[in-house]
Design a protein around this motif. Sequence first.
Motif, short mmCIF file in Angstrom:
data_model
loop_
_atom_site.label_atom_id
_atom_site.label_comp_id
_atom_site.label_asym_id
_atom_site.label_seq_id
_atom_site.Cartn_x
_atom_site.Cartn_y
_atom_site.Cartn_z
N ARG A 1 0.99 -1.25 -0.05
CA ARG A 1 0.03 -0.09 -0.10
C ARG A 1 0.91 1.24 -0.18
O ARG A 1 2.03 1.39 0.65
CB ARG A 1 -0.73 0.04 0.97
CG ARG A 1 -2.11 0.89 1.07
CD ARG A 1 -2.96 0.64 2.45
NE ARG A 1 -4.08 -0.51 2.27
CZ ARG A 1 -4.62 -0.91 3.30
NH1 ARG A 1 -4.78 -0.21 4.30
NH2 ARG A 1 -5.45 -2.05 2.94
N HIS A 2 0.51 2.02 -0.96
CA HIS A 2 1.14 3.67 -0.71
C HIS A 2 0.17 4.28 0.08
O HIS A 2 -1.02 4.37 0.07
CB HIS A 2 1.02 4.33 -2.21
CG HIS A 2 1.95 3.25 -3.27
ND1 HIS A 2 3.25 3.74 -3.35
CD2 HIS A 2 1.62 2.42 -3.86
CE1 HIS A 2 3.55 2.88 -4.22
NE2 HIS A 2 2.75 1.92 -4.60
N HIS B 1 0.25 8.49 2.24
CA HIS B 1 0.81 9.86 2.52
C HIS B 1 0.50 10.24 3.79
O HIS B 1 -0.56 9.86 3.94
CB HIS B 1 0.32 10.60 1.33
CG HIS B 1 0.96 10.49 -0.18
ND1 HIS B 1 0.46 9.35 -0.74
CD2 HIS B 1 1.97 10.79 -0.89
CE1 HIS B 1 1.01 9.13 -2.00
NE2 HIS B 1 1.83 9.89 -1.90
N ARG C 1 -2.15 15.30 9.35
CA ARG C 1 -2.55 14.01 9.00
C ARG C 1 -1.47 13.14 9.38
O ARG C 1 -0.28 13.32 8.90
CB ARG C 1 -2.60 13.96 7.42
CG ARG C 1 -3.91 14.10 6.93
CD ARG C 1 -4.04 13.52 5.48
NE ARG C 1 -3.00 14.00 4.44
CZ ARG C 1 -2.93 13.44 3.28
NH1 ARG C 1 -3.39 12.21 3.40
NH2 ARG C 1 -1.86 14.00 2.34
N PRO D 1 15.25 8.01 -0.08
CA PRO D 1 15.20 9.33 -0.34
C PRO D 1 13.74 10.30 -0.34
O PRO D 1 12.94 9.91 -0.75
CB PRO D 1 15.82 9.45 -1.98
CG PRO D 1 16.69 8.23 -2.12
CD PRO D 1 15.74 7.21 -1.17
N HIS D 2 14.07 11.26 -0.12
CA HIS D 2 12.69 12.41 0.07
C HIS D 2 11.65 11.91 0.80
O HIS D 2 10.46 11.79 0.52
CB HIS D 2 12.10 12.46 -1.55
CG HIS D 2 13.32 13.32 -2.47
ND1 HIS D 2 13.00 13.52 -3.73
CD2 HIS D 2 14.73 13.55 -2.15
CE1 HIS D 2 14.27 14.06 -4.09
NE2 HIS D 2 15.11 14.26 -3.24
N MET E 1 10.66 8.86 1.92
CA MET E 1 10.08 7.75 1.69
C MET E 1 10.55 6.93 2.80
O MET E 1 11.41 6.37 2.78
CB MET E 1 10.20 7.14 0.26
CG MET E 1 9.96 5.76 0.08
SD MET E 1 8.12 5.53 -0.22
CE MET E 1 7.86 6.00 -1.82
N GLN F 1 4.47 1.95 1.55
CA GLN F 1 5.42 2.84 1.39
C GLN F 1 4.87 4.09 1.72
O GLN F 1 3.80 4.70 0.84
CB GLN F 1 5.66 2.91 -0.30
CG GLN F 1 6.51 1.46 -0.64
CD GLN F 1 6.46 1.34 -2.21
OE1 GLN F 1 5.55 0.35 -2.64
NE2 GLN F 1 7.30 1.91 -2.89
N ARG G 1 5.03 8.14 2.05
CA ARG G 1 5.61 9.60 1.84
C ARG G 1 5.22 10.30 2.93
O ARG G 1 3.86 10.89 2.88
CB ARG G 1 5.28 9.80 0.13
CG ARG G 1 5.87 11.19 0.00
CD ARG G 1 7.29 10.82 -0.66
NE ARG G 1 7.42 10.12 -1.85
CZ ARG G 1 8.37 10.32 -2.34
NH1 ARG G 1 9.79 10.52 -2.05
NH2 ARG G 1 8.67 9.50 -3.58
N ARG H 1 20.84 9.62 5.92
CA ARG H 1 22.17 10.52 5.68
C ARG H 1 22.23 11.76 6.60
O ARG H 1 22.68 12.68 6.38
CB ARG H 1 22.32 11.05 4.11
CG ARG H 1 22.32 10.04 3.12
CD ARG H 1 22.86 10.34 2.03
NE ARG H 1 22.34 9.93 0.74
CZ ARG H 1 22.63 10.12 -0.52
NH1 ARG H 1 23.45 10.92 -0.82
NH2 ARG H 1 21.95 9.57 -1.39
N GLY I 1 20.89 17.39 9.16
CA GLY I 1 21.42 16.86 7.91
C GLY I 1 20.49 16.04 7.39
O GLY I 1 20.66 15.76 6.27
N ALA I 2 19.14 15.71 7.97
CA ALA I 2 18.19 14.72 7.42
C ALA I 2 17.05 15.84 7.10
O ALA I 2 16.42 16.05 8.25
CB ALA I 2 17.98 13.69 7.89
N GLU I 3 16.86 16.20 6.09
CA GLU I 3 15.77 17.31 5.62
C GLU I 3 14.65 16.45 5.90
O GLU I 3 14.08 15.29 5.59
CB GLU I 3 15.64 17.46 4.28
CG GLU I 3 15.42 18.85 4.05
CD GLU I 3 15.43 19.31 2.55
OE1 GLU I 3 15.13 20.31 1.96
OE2 GLU I 3 16.20 18.36 1.67
#
Lengths: 100, 185, 1009
Positions: free
Chosen positions: C166-167, C169, C194, C251-252, C254, C279, C281, C432, C449-451
């Motif tokens: 499942r995706h 957000h 949320r 990345p970003h 996820m 997954q 986001r 990172r 350092g981790a956005e």
Amino acid sequence: MLLIDCPFCGKRPELEFRYGGEAHLARPADPADLGDKAWGQFLYGRSNPRGVHAERWRHVHGCGRFFNALRDTTNDRFAATYKIGEERPAIPEAEGAASA
Amino acid sequence: MPDLTQARQSVLEGIEASGRAGTFSLLPPLSRLNYRGRISTVGRVAAAFGVEPAMEPCRAAIFGDRAALWLGPDEWLLLAKEGEARSIIDRLAIALAPLSYSLVDVSHRQVALKIAGPQAELLLNAGCPLDLDRQAFPVGMCTRTLLQKTEIVLWRVAETEFHIEVARSFAPYAWRFLEQAERDL
Amino acid sequence: MSASCRLNAGGRIDRSRPLRFTFDRKVYEGFAGDTLASALLANGVHLVGRSFKYHRPRGIVAAGSDEPNALIAVGSDVRFTPNLRATQVELYDGLVAQSQNHWPSLGFDFGAVNDVFSPLFPAGFYYKTFMWPKSAWKRLYEPKIRAMAGLGRAPTLPDPDNYAQRHAHCDALIIGAGPAGIAAALAAEAHGARVILCDEQAELGGSLLAERKATIDAKSAPSWLADAVAKLSRSAKVRWLSRTTAFGSFPHNMIGLVERLTDHLAAPAEGRPRERLWQVRAKEVVLATGALERPLVFPDNDRPGIMLADAARQYLLRYAVKPGSRAVVAAAHDEAYRAAIELAAESVEIVAIVDIREDASGPWADRARAAGLPVLSATTICGTRGRHRVSSVEIAPCRPDGKVGARSRLDCDVVLMCGGFTPTIHLFSQARGKLRFSEKLNAFLPDGGAEGIRCAGACRGISGLDAVVADGVAAGEAAARDAVGGRIEAVHAPVPLSEDEDGGRLEPLPHHRSPHRVKAFVDFQNDVTAKDVKLAVREGFRSIEHIKRYTTTGMATDQGKTSNMNALGIAASALDKPVPAVGLTTFRMPYTPVTFGAFAGSARGNLFDPVRVTATHDWASAKGAVFEDVGQWKRARYFPLKGEDMHGAVARECQAVRQSVGIFDGSTLGKIEIVGPDAAEFMNRIYVNPWNKLEPGRCRYGVMLREDGSILDDGVVGRLASDRFHVTTTTGGAAQVLNHMEDFLQTEWSGLDCWLTSATEQWAVIAVQGPDSRKVLERLVDDIDLSSAAMPHMSVREGHICGVPTRLFRVSFTGELGFEINVPADFGRAIWEAVFDAGFSRAITPYGTEAMHVMRAEKGYIIVGQDTDGTVTPDDVGLSWAIGKAKMDFVGKRSLTRPAMTDPDRKQLVGLLPEDPELVLEEGAQIIAELPADAKPKSKDAPIGQKMIGHVTSSYFSAALDRGIALAMVAGGRRRMGETLFVPMPQGVIKVVVTNPVFLDPEGKRLDA
């Protein structure tokens, strides 16, 4: 998975995109005018920087558009995305600097 | 010579059990036309087609049983009842002359499915990576995207109803994937 | 001993629901709410497995996912899962569990001889020992080592379960539902975010599940927790997931989560997914992942009954289990005192609290002394005894310089140790994020350092319940502010790190024994000792990454959760460097092992990849067609009659086409409709061919190049109108060609007025080929004149077939008179059958891709991607004729004049005829020009040292020519007509003669038959 800001559709997952190589490599107006060396450079010469890279993406499973992006190759952060034909935007030094 | 004008066979025949009670079902055949052209021509489409295609990205415009889905800045998918493609092509040709544009009948290229009910978002998110929250993906939004391993056009027609278009040869995959995903609702 | 270790009251177990389970075939009882580990401890079972390398008896060490020892197998037959941590396996009625890594039994394990001979197995043993002779590696060492290696037994049957994906957000993903995570979730929700909150345990609460006296907001911890969970459950903006591990950061923002849906159930509903991969986001991530307790490193610290002190406290308070009756507590951190006090309160005898620190003072030591517990400062543990369970420890006073004094023995049945806490920064580091080492805490802490990722509570070094909750609130508010935006005022600041931090200890405890003769374990799961780490340093390893790989410390399935910091401490002191100078090994996903099933999800069986079929697939299936995969498509390869093999079927199909008529499904060919006033100009630029003079109604074979001059794709193009082209591509090339065309239209020639539409799926394509093809079609088409005069070879007409609209092409890929009927795809099956019926009297024969390949090879027609690769130019394959010589430019034109592209010795397409006509060459076989003078033609060794001058690209048995034929790319091939070349094969060298690639009907007379 990267999140890429399509200039038309907004932020979408990387799955919907196809990478398109380095940006701003205009095809010479008359290739016949170019010598073998210059043509070879056009075909194969790429900047491959460590840091900000201007590159093309296509939102192939979306609006279908090619567009350009500035991505830092050291951390995958996108500084900007912009439409084909638009100028490469200037980005602040701090954002663009490759982390050591 | 046999007359086979009524001999259509859906790619989902034998796979799709009609009248199923689940969250998704097969929609009847439609006329589909892929319109591509410069934005300046779109106004004339409205006059001939009856729906003014949206200029805003990822938005569908509807009027009656016709719809125009924005797929790209020069691409719209026109949907109408089965059998109307020819007459729409002719009417647009008159309305748009002498402008340049491309109109291609793709009625058989895709199959439409309906995903509806309170669990529609959950079902889609089994394979669709987009945020389907009603704020992020409001009614009237449409886009090409992915459903697991196949491309789809996803269109939210109502709060709890989506219309998806899937390419003909990928439809059996999409159908079976949704059947599998439905077990997780 | 049964159930004697269970308290009569307390804990979060449900005493009204007793559950029976078996461990190593013995039946035990536990309660709902137990884990397998707590239920075993409640039954007095500490010995649960044998270690990986030395096969030493091992017990339960921890209470959570950090457990290094208690790896057990659960289930039987098809539902068998090895290497599960007993601390995470929830008990259900009828659970069947087995210990691992022993033979013949857990109590008596033959492999334990490894322990006796352990001086023979130092770090790097395999690298040092199995080097000579080299040839023995494959035959002897590797198979033997493989047979010995590994934990557990892999299941051998296909997994019967299904797995969901499942995706999702959210504004704020909060990982870890302890006090910090719950506080963060409540705060983020209150500010409109949320929220997704996940925790690996069955219940939300984290450390609160083992609190009974603490209070939060003036409520008791359990009631604060119950209220919080109720509130989160009511909110429409919150989704909370238990039994859900955040295993990786991508990345970003996820984050990968795996949710275990049915493993805790005795009888899961049929068909329900076993696990669900999320997954997620997240705009903002809050890590509230807590900290992991560190063991102490002392000789024989691995006996069953030796466990982490805080873990013991959790067993006592959460599961109402006494881990033993007489405890020695080894302390390098104050949490050990807390455990001792709680256990003493439940009448566990605390034999002694052995504190390595010089001066055991402070509030916790005072409380312990006040409770009457014996506290020994500046005392070390020199060893332990007990075969299947610890029975005593040897203690001794020690000085700060490590000198150890007189030893004494303490009898006990459990040893609790606490070396300090290691913040759980795995996901932060995967993202990172930067880390900094705190000397006080002896820990790496997150340092920005981790956005979009922030840490809260114990995972950033905060301790004390009030501080942790306050830190969670601050993180939740800040996450909501950053994700939702808008005006959120009065965001609380993160809690500052306190000054009196308690860092515990990273070095081994001192002892009097010879360092070469003791085993003080650092990594329990991989059996790595302090001695091994020191040896690695002595042997010259300096980087912690190298030490890790040489000793395998931290490389087991627990990825060193309990061991990494101790190993680092030992390496740092052996190297005489500060810890941060030695560095930290890289954190990688997954945090805990994830099943392959979860990653695969639906992608198995017929959903592994989309299977694309054409409109005639079922018809072909019913006729017994054998299919082949072409990309994702299924294409009929041949249609064998009863008793016929492929060779026979293909020969018959070819013969039918050459003599009467055949029918073939070409629907998979890519199709693109190119429309607009500039369509012809666009075609001129994309293809090598000229298009201006092609009249509407006519077709042309087109070739397109990449900019580097190599052939990208080919296909027949029909011009339907002056501004409309119907382009076909190869089956596999359709998407690539469309992308290539869009690329040029959008980025280079955006001024052209023409547009592309993919039409591959719109049309079913039915090829009708052979001398009788026209006669068959004439019966079905009444509005198109099919005569050669009206419709010559390479033309296209629009009309109707059986009333259905068609684009009818007269084209041929077989060399025979032929047509390709395009009809809207849903009519494909009906029209196919109509053609088949109409051809019945002429014995119309369905043919497959194999016959198609043979017939096109007989004609010397190339297949792009088979006869070409990414280096082949039009001239290489004899297609120079297609190039529009008058055109100034087209994609790839400039490259064709580069010197390397015009070299006369480039490989060129030729035909090959094997000297032996029965022989069919192998595709891909290499070609040489001459045999060495001393070689016999049939000798196996002949080709050594010979230069390969080309290779076979296509090869078939041609029924029409009654011999084997082949196409090949050969250096300077067109100059070599008539030459004899050689194809060396394992069975011997094959002689071939070079010919023109057009084997059949070079004048093309049959096209107009």
